[in-house]
Write a protein that holds these residues in place. Structure first.
Motif, PDB file in Angstrom:
ATOM      1  N   LEU A  36      30.385  75.420  62.954  1.00  0.00           N
ATOM      2  CA  LEU A  36      29.818  74.901  62.045  1.00  0.00           C
ATOM      3  C   LEU A  36      30.083  73.954  61.118  1.00  0.00           C
ATOM      4  N   ASN A  37      31.515  74.247  60.688  1.00  0.00           N
ATOM      5  CA  ASN A  37      32.055  73.214  59.645  1.00  0.00           C
ATOM      6  C   ASN A  37      32.107  71.812  60.528  1.00  0.00           C
ATOM      7  N   ALA A  38      32.493  72.050  61.852  1.00  0.00           N
ATOM      8  CA  ALA A  38      32.619  70.558  62.444  1.00  0.00           C
ATOM      9  C   ALA A  38      31.510  69.940  62.418  1.00  0.00           C
ATOM     10  N   CYS A  39      30.334  70.744  62.733  1.00  0.00           N
ATOM     11  CA  CYS A  39      28.973  69.957  62.745  1.00  0.00           C
ATOM     12  C   CYS A  39      28.587  69.407  61.389  1.00  0.00           C
ATOM     13  N   ASN A  40      29.192  69.933  60.570  1.00  0.00           N
ATOM     14  CA  ASN A  40      28.706  69.543  59.186  1.00  0.00           C
ATOM     15  C   ASN A  40      29.461  68.191  58.917  1.00  0.00           C
ATOM     16  N   LEU A  41      30.717  68.343  59.317  1.00  0.00           N
ATOM     17  CA  LEU A  41      31.636  66.958  59.103  1.00  0.00           C
ATOM     18  C   LEU A  41      30.853  65.707  59.720  1.00  0.00           C
ATOM     19  N   ALA A  42      30.395  66.139  61.109  1.00  0.00           N
ATOM     20  CA  ALA A  42      29.499  64.979  61.813  1.00  0.00           C
ATOM     21  C   ALA A  42      28.320  64.807  60.849  1.00  0.00           C
ATOM     22  N   PHE A  43      27.756  65.727  60.441  1.00  0.00           N
ATOM     23  CA  PHE A  43      26.333  65.204  59.639  1.00  0.00           C
ATOM     24  C   PHE A  43      26.787  64.434  58.517  1.00  0.00           C
ATOM     25  N   VAL A  44      27.895  64.754  57.769  1.00  0.00           N
ATOM     26  CA  VAL A  44      28.066  64.140  56.551  1.00  0.00           C
ATOM     27  C   VAL A  44      28.765  62.632  56.812  1.00  0.00           C
ATOM     28  N   ALA A  45      29.304  62.619  58.121  1.00  0.00           N
ATOM     29  CA  ALA A  45      29.735  61.385  58.303  1.00  0.00           C
ATOM     30  C   ALA A  45      28.877  60.285  58.582  1.00  0.00           C
ATOM     31  N   PHE A  46      27.820  60.790  59.523  1.00  0.00           N
ATOM     32  CA  PHE A  46      26.686  60.176  60.044  1.00  0.00           C
ATOM     33  C   PHE A  46      25.626  59.828  58.739  1.00  0.00           C
ATOM     34  N   ALA A  47      25.749  60.628  57.966  1.00  0.00           N
ATOM     35  CA  ALA A  47      24.969  60.157  56.575  1.00  0.00           C
ATOM     36  C   ALA A  47      25.474  58.919  55.944  1.00  0.00           C
ATOM     37  N   ARG A  48      26.844  59.088  55.835  1.00  0.00           N
ATOM     38  CA  ARG A  48      27.389  57.853  55.286  1.00  0.00           C
ATOM     39  C   ARG A  48      27.384  56.530  56.108  1.00  0.00           C
ATOM     40  N   GLN A  56      23.521  64.519  54.802  1.00  0.00           N
ATOM     41  CA  GLN A  56      23.990  65.805  53.699  1.00  0.00           C
ATOM     42  C   GLN A  56      23.044  66.920  53.516  1.00  0.00           C
ATOM     43  N   ILE A  57      21.586  66.647  53.457  1.00  0.00           N
ATOM     44  CA  ILE A  57      20.789  67.769  53.275  1.00  0.00           C
ATOM     45  C   ILE A  57      20.796  68.602  54.459  1.00  0.00           C
ATOM     46  N   THR A  58      21.017  68.150  55.498  1.00  0.00           N
ATOM     47  CA  THR A  58      20.866  69.122  56.754  1.00  0.00           C
ATOM     48  C   THR A  58      22.343  70.034  56.724  1.00  0.00           C
ATOM     49  N   ALA A  59      23.608  69.106  56.288  1.00  0.00           N
ATOM     50  CA  ALA A  59      24.783  69.852  56.260  1.00  0.00           C
ATOM     51  C   ALA A  59      24.630  71.122  55.025  1.00  0.00           C
ATOM     52  N   PHE A  60      23.737  70.863  54.277  1.00  0.00           N
ATOM     53  CA  PHE A  60      23.530  71.802  53.091  1.00  0.00           C
ATOM     54  C   PHE A  60      22.943  72.985  53.680  1.00  0.00           C
ATOM     55  N   PHE A  61      21.809  72.657  54.227  1.00  0.00           N
ATOM     56  CA  PHE A  61      21.133  73.583  55.044  1.00  0.00           C
ATOM     57  C   PHE A  61      21.994  74.570  55.920  1.00  0.00           C
ATOM     58  N   VAL A  62      22.657  73.878  56.678  1.00  0.00           N
ATOM     59  CA  VAL A  62      23.480  74.431  57.740  1.00  0.00           C
ATOM     60  C   VAL A  62      24.502  75.458  57.056  1.00  0.00           C
ATOM     61  N   MET A  63      24.845  75.156  55.845  1.00  0.00           N
ATOM     62  CA  MET A  63      26.001  75.996  54.892  1.00  0.00           C
ATOM     63  C   MET A  63      25.042  77.360  54.590  1.00  0.00           C
TER      64      MET A  63
END
Lengths: 97, 284
Positions: A36-48, A56-63
């Motif tokens: 899950l954390n690995a996916c979050n990293l990808a989400f945040v990277a793509f946000a940038r 970032q919102i998606t990563a937040f919901f994943v958390m």
């Protein structure tokens, strides 16, 4: 930006292998968290990469979902441990037969 | 720069989760991965997620893992026996295949120039996230609250254990104690306290019974199981030793040189005490 996604892929793969190889239910769970954390990293990277905050919102919901999942998962592991005195995933195979 | 320092640490720690035997070590390695990830979020212009990652993941979720681990037993280690033949090798091969495919696929994609979040984060990252969260994603946010309540209720239901037998009251306990005394002759009073000796006073020395034997029930069962209980007769011997020395003093002329006295020493293992020590004891 590619390096972040590659790191995310590597972490996801390690989590995957962990889920497949480890026996202790808690460690299996930790490996799921790693994925899950690995996916979050990808989400945040793509946000940038794309310059908007939806990633970032998606990563937040994943958390949030991960937190709920951990609570329930650990409660289930504890219930299984109470009845079978073991946290090994091999011992919880009653549904197999 | 931060990335190239943190990425190897994260990969090594994540690989460690696969190889360590103890679940606690795996949890600590996961903490390393998660904190490093938080710093990567900070690098990626996500200060809100940086804080959430540390508070929620490292602070709450990992602590929950550790709590459950303590409840289940910290020493629980993985069994090395494979239930499915060749499962481990297959998993590693599959993982390598999957990983290579993923990494090769990702690295072949050209992502183009990085737009960066400077524009989106113009009014601050947290207000910007709040703007989106409470407008476009407000329904998902509400659904999240339902999910969290359900999860909390579910955890309570799962962790709750129905009491099958009534709780023993103090009257029941007292009656049971007297019943044990009547049927098995078990002493109904409190257990004897451990021995107090001239040179040793600790919970690991059993009290002596009138006949000079050790009272087994005066030391904790845990200490007995660990084998760290000191021998009471040996301690009693020390007392005799001191007594002999005192007797020797009184028999001798006080003007004689102390060095000329018969050599007295403590039991083997106990610190050797000299006549000076004894004289001090006598003075006190």
């Amino acid at each position: 930006m590619t390096q972040y996604v590659v790191l995310s892929a590597i972490l996801f793969t390690i989590g995957c292998v962990g889920v497949l190889t480890r026996r202790n239910a808690i460690v299996v769970f930790m490996c799921v968290e790693l994925m899950l954390n690995a996916c979050n990293l990808a989400f945040v990277a793509f946000a940038r990469q794309h310059g908007n905050l939806d990633g970032q919102i998606t990563a937040f919901f994943v958390m949030v979902v991960a937190a709920a999942e951990v609570v329930i998962g650990l409660a289930i592991i504890m219930t299984i441990f109470r009845t079978r005195r073991s946290a090994s995933v091999d011992d919880a195979s009653l549904l197999k037969y | 720069m931060t990335f190239w320092i943190l990425a190897p640490i994260m990969v090594v720690a994540a690989l460690g989760i696969l190889f360590v035997r103890k679940a606690v070590h795996a949890a600590l390695l996961l903490a390393v991965v998660m904190i490093s990830l938080a710093f990567l979020y900070a690098v990626l212009d996500a200060p809100f997620l940086f804080a959430v990652q540390i508070i929620v993941y490292t602070g709450a979720i990992l602590m929950l893992f550790l709590f459950v681990m303590m409840l289940i037993g910290v020493d629980a280690t993985d069994s090395v026996v494979e239930t499915i033949r060749g499962q481990r090798a297959m998993a590693v091969v599959l993982g390598l295949l999957f990983g290579t495919t993923l990494v090769l696929g990702v690295s072949q994609v050209t992502l183009g120039t990085v737009v960066g979040l400077d524009e989106a984060n113009a009014g601050g990252n947290v207000p910007a996230i709040a703007n989106i969260l409470f407008s476009r994603y407000v329904f998902a946010f509400e659904a999240t609250s339902a999910l969290l309540i359900t999860a909390a209720l579910g955890a309570m239901v799962l962790a709750h254990r129905e009491r099958l037998t009534p709780k023993a009251t103090q009257a029941d306990l007292a009656a049971q104690r007297i019943r044990d005394f009547a049927e098995h002759g078990k002493h109904p009073g409190p257990l004897p306290s451990p021995g107090v000796y001239a040179r040793h006073n600790a919970v690991d020395t059993p009290a002596l019974l009138p006949d000079g034997t050790a009272a087994e029930s005066s030391v904790s069962r845990v200490l007995a199981a660990r084998g760290t209980v000191r021998s009471a007769p040996a301690m009693a011997d020390d007392i005799d030793d001191v007594r002999r020395q005192i007797a020797g003093f009184e028999a001798q002329d006080p003007t004689t040189d102390p060095a000329a006295m018969p050599e007295t020493s403590g039991k083997a293992g106990a610190p050797a005490h000299t006549t000076e020590d004894v004289r001090k004891d006598v003075d006190q």
